[in-house]
Design an enzyme around this catalytic site. Structure first.
Site, PDB file in Angstrom:
ATOM      1  N   GLU A 138      18.533  28.551 -31.782  1.00 57.52           N
ATOM      2  CA  GLU A 138      18.276  27.883 -30.509  1.00 57.52           C
ATOM      3  C   GLU A 138      18.550  26.381 -30.604  1.00 57.52           C
ATOM      4  O   GLU A 138      17.755  25.545 -30.181  1.00 57.52           O
ATOM      5  CB  GLU A 138      16.844  28.141 -30.046  1.00 57.52           C
ATOM      6  CG  GLU A 138      16.577  29.615 -29.770  1.00 57.52           C
ATOM      7  CD  GLU A 138      15.183  29.900 -29.242  1.00 57.52           C
ATOM      8  OE1 GLU A 138      14.347  28.966 -29.192  1.00 57.52           O
ATOM      9  OE2 GLU A 138      14.912  31.059 -28.884  1.00 57.52           O
ATOM     10  N   GLU A 257      16.939  37.451 -30.696  1.00 65.01           N
ATOM     11  CA  GLU A 257      15.545  37.501 -30.252  1.00 65.01           C
ATOM     12  C   GLU A 257      15.519  38.119 -28.869  1.00 65.01           C
ATOM     13  O   GLU A 257      16.151  37.616 -27.942  1.00 65.01           O
ATOM     14  CB  GLU A 257      14.908  36.103 -30.217  1.00 65.01           C
ATOM     15  CG  GLU A 257      14.719  35.485 -31.590  1.00 65.01           C
ATOM     16  CD  GLU A 257      14.018  34.129 -31.528  1.00 65.01           C
ATOM     17  OE1 GLU A 257      13.362  33.822 -30.508  1.00 65.01           O
ATOM     18  OE2 GLU A 257      14.136  33.373 -32.522  1.00 65.01           O
TER      19      GLU A 257
END
Length: 533
Positions: A138, A257
């Site tokens: 991220e 995720e």
């Protein structure tokens, strides 16, 4: 493509080796081989092992990783590999701890990033190709976004690619994961990532993204308490984009995720049936677009890390089923039978999702079509006689749970609930602490809180909507929550502190049955008074 397909489904061993300063600092016990074996026994084929390295590194210029830390990471990786699991290893919270400073310190960040991956690559270069390296997590950059962020990430990931490929042994052909800024599945970032992959001219690259659903639904804010058409379309758009940009072009996608923003064992802000519908659809979209899922678990979502027991068997059963087939669902998982009214037939819309409805049961008892219920064109009608039997003396709450069966997948559970109008009581507190409102829920479930000043403007820290965010101060902008055990609605101190002093706020609490209650707050000099009028 086959390699990544064989990794479906995946499990994140989060909040362990990515925690800091130590593996157990965030409440989980040390990772054991028994944990990894349990994960495999549940049907998972791959594990993502997030690791935060920065706190275990020495000073510049070598940034030497503590040998004991490297050995511990290697121990966990080797356990997983020996159990036949695919393993994804990454650089995790380093993303916001120091890599994010690349716009202002490009040379320093690049040197440290390269040194980190040089050491990781060397330590694991002889591991089998079932160990995959993921460049970052991220990744965003302070003060920049859009095209500039993609360019910086391209530079970093190209360095990662070159460091690993030139480190020898299996790393010369190891599978490598690259991502977009924030791991977001959005068009501009995906276009940049595809261009980057094309420039590297390597057949062993995997695109990685994260998906936690439509954010307002995932945290229950702005009135998005249902997995409605907007939330469904958000999911369809994300998976369609991943498919069209990568899978359709022969580049595999690993959803590193997957989950819902606040789907934890302590968050009860989403109605159970809506969560089940989300996970059923998530598995379907992944299956039909060729995307491999890796569910995020931090010890409070899927698996209790101490007992090694599944935290929510019903939700997990839906997840498992979605890996191979669809399951039927319903517009609701609750049929309310108001205590104050005469019992009558109740209808519920079912969504077979392409399957056949095959019947209704109450535990081991198969209910009789025609006398207990009818079903026609997706509408299930529960007969008065059946409901009268199920609710008995009409104790408030769940009186029975029926199962709607379909030709495949898991049954849809339907709670038969006796309810009355919820009732709140007066309360007094301060803006420096949570306000506890004594509440008789009377079989109902709190859904949303609408909060406005007298002139109709929004009141609360989520100022862009009157429907405040569900939850506590510890996560996001949580303004309210329900404690059904102690019969309380809790207004957080963060919400109270955001209210204008000297103001009067009108709260409208909405419940899953459709009932509402109106409540008033008066804020003056740090004192909060809650009243019914």
């Amino acid at each position: 493509m086959k390699f990544v397909a064989d990794m479906q489904p995946g499990f994140n061993v989060g909040n362990s080796l990515d925690a800091f300063p130590t593996e157990t600092s965030w409440g989980n016990p040390p990772i054991t081989q028994a944990l990894l074996q349990k994960i495999k026994s549940l049907g998972f084929k791959s594990v993502r092992i997030p690791v935060t390295w920065g706190g275990h590194e020495g000073a510049a210029p070598s940034y030497a990783i503590d040998p004991s830390w490297m050995a511990r990471v290697k121990q966990v990786v080797d356990w997983a590999l020996s159990d036949g699991l695919y393993v994804v290893l990454n650089v995790h919270h380093d993303s916001w701890q120091w890599i994010t400073n690349m716009p202002t310190d490009p040379a320093g960040v690049t040197a440290r990033y390269d040194a980190t991956w040089t050491q990781i690559a060397d330590a694991f270069k002889n591991e089998p190709r079932s160990l995959i390296f993921e460049a970052d997590n991220e990744q965003n950059f302070s003060g920049v976004s859009g095209t500039q962020a993609s360019q910086l990430l391209n530079e970093l990931q190209t360095d990662f690619f070159n460091v690993v490929r030139h480190s020898g042994s299996e790393n010369a052909r190891r599978y490598l994961m690259l991502s977009t800024p924030g791991d977001t599945a959005a068009q501009p970032g995906e276009d940049a990532l595809y261009a980057e992959m094309q420039s590297l001219r390597d057949p062993n690259l995997i695109a990685s993204f994260h998906y936690y659903g439509f954010w307002p639904f995932g945290v229950n804010v702005a009135g998005y308490s249902r997995f409605d058409a907007t939330s469904q379309q958000d999911m369809v758009n994300a998976f369609t984009l991943m498919h069209d940009e990568f899978v359709a072009k022969g580049i595999p996608v690993y959803l590193g995720e997957a989950g819902l923003y606040n789907d934890t064992d302590w968050f009860n802000g989403l109605e159970r049936g809506e969560t089940l519908k989300y996970y059923e659809a998530l598995g379907y979209e992944a299956r039909t677009t060729g995307v491999t899922l890796s569910y995020w678990d931090d010890g409070s979502r899927l698996l209790n890390r101490n007992s090694l027991q599944v935290l929510d068997p019903a939700t997990f059963a839906v997840m498992q089923s979605s890996w191979t087939t669809r399951s039927g669902t319903g517009a609701n998982d609750t049929v309310y039978v108001p205590k104050a009214s005469a019992i009558s037939d109740q209808t519920l819309a079912l969504n077979p999702n392409g399957l056949q409805f095959t019947g209704l049961s109450d535990g081991e008892r198969r209910l009789r079509k025609g006398s207990d219920y009818t079903y026609s064109a997706g509408t299930l009608t529960l007969k008065t006689s059946l409901l009268t039997e199920l609710v008995g003396d009409q104790a408030l709450g769940v009186d029975a749970t029926l199962e709607a069966h379909f030709s495949r997948g898991v049954p849809w559970h339907i709670n038969i609930v006796t309810n009355e109008q919820p009732a709140l009581s007066a309360a007094t507190g301060t803006t420096g602490s949570d306000l506890i409102i004594p509440t008789q829920f009377n079989g109902d479930t709190l859904t949303t809180m609408h909060s406005v000043y007298p002139e109709g403007t929004n009141a609360g820290q989520t100022s862009w909507t009157p429907y405040q965010e569900y939850g506590t101060d510890s996560v996001g902008n949580g303004a309210y929550s329900a404690d059904y055990t102690n019969n309380e609605i809790v207004l957080t101190k963060g919400y109270l502190a955001s209210l204008t002093d000297g103001s009067r706020v009108t709260l409208t609490f909405q419940y899953w049955s459709g009932a509402t209650t109106t409540y008033y707050l008066t804020v003056s000099g740090g004192t909060v008074i809650g009243s019914l009028s």
